[in-house]
Write a protein that holds these residues in place. Structure first.
Motif, PDB file in Angstrom:
ATOM      1  N   ALA A   1       0.779  -1.306  -0.054  1.00  8.77           N
ATOM      2  CA  ALA A   1      -0.073   0.052   0.031  1.00  8.77           C
ATOM      3  C   ALA A   1       0.875   1.219   0.036  1.00  8.77           C
ATOM      4  N   GLU A   2       2.229   1.220   0.638  1.00  7.21           N
ATOM      5  CA  GLU A   2       2.818   2.617   0.457  1.00  7.21           C
ATOM      6  C   GLU A   2       3.477   2.769  -0.991  1.00  7.21           C
ATOM      7  N   LEU A   3       3.326   1.829  -1.932  1.00  6.24           N
ATOM      8  CA  LEU A   3       3.500   2.252  -3.293  1.00  6.24           C
ATOM      9  C   LEU A   3       2.402   3.017  -3.877  1.00  6.24           C
ATOM     10  N   GLN A   4       1.399   2.910  -3.190  1.00  4.40           N
ATOM     11  CA  GLN A   4       0.150   3.843  -3.626  1.00  4.40           C
ATOM     12  C   GLN A   4      -0.181   3.488  -5.124  1.00  4.40           C
ATOM     13  N   PRO A   5      -0.422   2.287  -5.269  1.00  6.12           N
ATOM     14  CA  PRO A   5      -1.390   1.712  -6.454  1.00  6.12           C
ATOM     15  C   PRO A   5      -2.696   2.406  -6.136  1.00  6.12           C
ATOM     16  N   ASP A   6      -3.397   2.214  -7.376  1.00  4.97           N
ATOM     17  CA  ASP A   6      -4.701   2.861  -7.534  1.00  4.97           C
ATOM     18  C   ASP A   6      -5.902   1.738  -7.083  1.00  4.97           C
ATOM     19  N   TYR A   7      -5.491   0.443  -7.401  1.00  6.49           N
ATOM     20  CA  TYR A   7      -6.244  -0.592  -6.714  1.00  6.49           C
ATOM     21  C   TYR A   7      -5.576  -1.740  -6.021  1.00  6.49           C
ATOM     22  N   LEU A   8      -5.857  -2.236  -4.867  1.00  8.73           N
ATOM     23  CA  LEU A   8      -5.494  -3.475  -4.447  1.00  8.73           C
ATOM     24  C   LEU A   8      -6.534  -4.601  -4.623  1.00  8.73           C
ATOM     25  N   GLY A   9      -6.162  -5.854  -5.011  1.00  5.55           N
ATOM     26  CA  GLY A   9      -7.125  -6.782  -5.267  1.00  5.55           C
ATOM     27  C   GLY A   9      -6.867  -7.989  -4.227  1.00  5.55           C
ATOM     28  N   PHE A  10      -8.222  -8.279  -3.750  1.00  2.00           N
ATOM     29  CA  PHE A  10      -8.132  -9.413  -2.647  1.00  2.00           C
ATOM     30  C   PHE A  10      -8.981 -10.475  -3.134  1.00  2.00           C
ATOM     31  N   ILE A  11      -8.432 -11.733  -3.187  1.00  2.00           N
ATOM     32  CA  ILE A  11      -9.092 -12.789  -3.799  1.00  2.00           C
ATOM     33  C   ILE A  11     -10.001 -13.645  -2.734  1.00  2.00           C
ATOM     34  N   PHE A  12     -11.245 -13.686  -2.961  1.00  2.01           N
ATOM     35  CA  PHE A  12     -12.104 -14.505  -2.137  1.00  2.01           C
ATOM     36  C   PHE A  12     -12.637 -15.693  -2.709  1.00  2.01           C
TER      37      PHE A  12
ATOM     38  N   PRO B   1      -4.253 -20.179  -4.231  1.00  2.99           N
ATOM     39  CA  PRO B   1      -3.252 -20.063  -3.343  1.00  2.99           C
ATOM     40  C   PRO B   1      -3.258 -18.568  -2.645  1.00  2.99           C
ATOM     41  N   ARG B   2      -3.985 -17.835  -3.228  1.00  2.00           N
ATOM     42  CA  ARG B   2      -4.141 -16.245  -2.521  1.00  2.00           C
ATOM     43  C   ARG B   2      -5.382 -15.993  -1.764  1.00  2.00           C
ATOM     44  N   PHE B   3      -6.122 -17.091  -1.755  1.00  3.45           N
ATOM     45  CA  PHE B   3      -7.201 -16.683  -0.887  1.00  3.45           C
ATOM     46  C   PHE B   3      -7.029 -15.886   0.274  1.00  3.45           C
ATOM     47  N   PHE B   4      -8.096 -15.055   0.449  1.00  2.29           N
ATOM     48  CA  PHE B   4      -7.824 -13.845   1.500  1.00  2.29           C
ATOM     49  C   PHE B   4      -8.945 -13.980   2.578  1.00  2.29           C
ATOM     50  N   GLU B   5      -8.652 -14.197   3.853  1.00  5.65           N
ATOM     51  CA  GLU B   5      -9.607 -14.218   4.652  1.00  5.65           C
ATOM     52  C   GLU B   5      -9.233 -13.472   6.114  1.00  5.65           C
ATOM     53  N   GLY B   6      -8.247 -12.702   5.957  1.00  4.56           N
ATOM     54  CA  GLY B   6      -7.764 -11.639   7.025  1.00  4.56           C
ATOM     55  C   GLY B   6      -8.238 -10.470   7.217  1.00  4.56           C
TER      56      GLY B   6
ATOM     57  N   GLY C   1     -12.462  -6.649  -4.929  1.00  7.15           N
ATOM     58  CA  GLY C   1     -12.708  -8.239  -4.464  1.00  7.15           C
ATOM     59  C   GLY C   1     -12.879  -8.938  -5.685  1.00  7.15           C
ATOM     60  N   VAL C   2     -12.200 -10.282  -5.684  1.00 12.77           N
ATOM     61  CA  VAL C   2     -12.246 -11.072  -6.550  1.00 12.77           C
ATOM     62  C   VAL C   2     -12.972 -12.345  -6.234  1.00 12.77           C
ATOM     63  N   PHE C   3     -14.047 -12.682  -7.152  1.00 16.27           N
ATOM     64  CA  PHE C   3     -15.057 -13.535  -6.766  1.00 16.27           C
ATOM     65  C   PHE C   3     -15.075 -14.531  -7.910  1.00 16.27           C
ATOM     66  N   VAL C   4     -15.211 -15.938  -7.777  1.00 11.08           N
ATOM     67  CA  VAL C   4     -15.488 -17.221  -8.759  1.00 11.08           C
ATOM     68  C   VAL C   4     -16.928 -17.702  -8.610  1.00 11.08           C
ATOM     69  N   ASP C   5     -17.779 -17.326  -9.440  1.00  9.80           N
ATOM     70  CA  ASP C   5     -19.290 -18.186  -9.218  1.00  9.80           C
ATOM     71  C   ASP C   5     -19.650 -17.971  -7.648  1.00  9.80           C
ATOM     72  N   GLU C   6     -19.447 -16.974  -7.118  1.00 11.21           N
ATOM     73  CA  GLU C   6     -19.819 -16.760  -5.583  1.00 11.21           C
ATOM     74  C   GLU C   6     -21.154 -16.635  -5.645  1.00 11.21           C
ATOM     75  N   LYS C   7     -21.830 -17.151  -4.484  1.00  7.18           N
ATOM     76  CA  LYS C   7     -23.216 -16.687  -4.133  1.00  7.18           C
ATOM     77  C   LYS C   7     -23.136 -15.242  -3.937  1.00  7.18           C
ATOM     78  N   VAL C   8     -24.495 -14.614  -4.558  1.00 12.29           N
ATOM     79  CA  VAL C   8     -24.569 -13.107  -4.534  1.00 12.29           C
ATOM     80  C   VAL C   8     -24.554 -12.775  -2.757  1.00 12.29           C
TER      81      VAL C   8
END
Length: 211
Positions: free
Chosen positions: A18-29, A34-39, A52-59
């Motif tokens: 985040a210190e690099l100031q990107p425009d977007y940070l992506g979190f894979i749900f 292998p990059r599943f995020f739950e923190g 938030g990145v989702f794959v065929d998730e329930k709405v």
């Protein structure tokens, strides 16, 4: 106009990236990633938007996590249909207004851009990733020449195996009139899944910024 930058698939060193100031940070749900995020996501510097990145998730699950993490963008990386997107839009309007929807398409040399048409007026941007064995993070690019056939003016995010070695070809692509909204980087800037190489990212950002 230079494209924005999205750094995706973070699970560990969020503050350092985040210190690099990107425009977007992506979190894979997506629990098969292998990059599943739950923190927890500590407060980010102003201007950084959370995807938030989702794959065929329930709405209902998307809405739950959208509220929990104050997401700015929902990235759909599965086989979501037009009807699914309309359903999601309805719930976002109620519970997470102003949240954008990006629809991902996995691209190879035989990709048919005709399949974009049903989503044209229903999503805010497309994202093109490399078609591979994984839902993202495959580590190699698709043939960008195919983008010359892009039939739309809708902005898109370029993803799939982008690393420092792709800088020259990326600069050439950015000279075109393609509506590239953002560059999305992930696995090529990692020391392990979810742990980003901040030093390499700094180099990448500086080269893009000063070209």
């Amino acid at each position: 106009m230079k494209p924005l930058l999205k750094i995706c698939g973070i699970t560990h060193n969020i503050a350092g990236v985040a210190e690099l100031q990107p425009d977007y940070l992506g979190f894979i749900f997506y629990d098969k990633s292998p990059r599943f995020f739950e923190g927890e996501i500590s407060s980010l510097p102003l201007g950084i938007k959370k995807v938030g990145v989702f794959v065929d998730e329930k709405v209902s699950k998307i809405i739950e996590l959208c509220i929990k993490y104050s997401l700015d963008v929902i990235q759909l990386h599965g086989n979501e249909t037009k009807e699914y997107v309309l359903d999601l839009q309805g719930y976002l309007t109620l519970y997470c207004p102003d949240v954008l929807i990006w629809k991902v398409f996995s691209v190879d040399d035989n990709f048919d851009f005709g399949q974009l048409s049903v989503f044209e007026k229903k999503v805010d941007a497309f994202l093109f990733d490399t078609k591979g064995t994984e839902k993202g993070g495959n580590g190699y690019t698709f043939n960008w020449e195919i983008l010359k056939n892009y039939p739309s003016k809708k902005p898109f995010i370029l993803s799939g195996g982008i690393g420092l070695q792709e800088i020259d070809s990326l600069k050439e692509l950015l000279k075109t009139n393609l509506p590239i909204h953002a560059i999305d980087v992930n696995s090529r800037f990692e020391t392990e899944p979810g742990m980003k190489d901040v030093s390499a990212l700094k180099v990448f950002i500086e080269i893009l910024k000063h070209d």
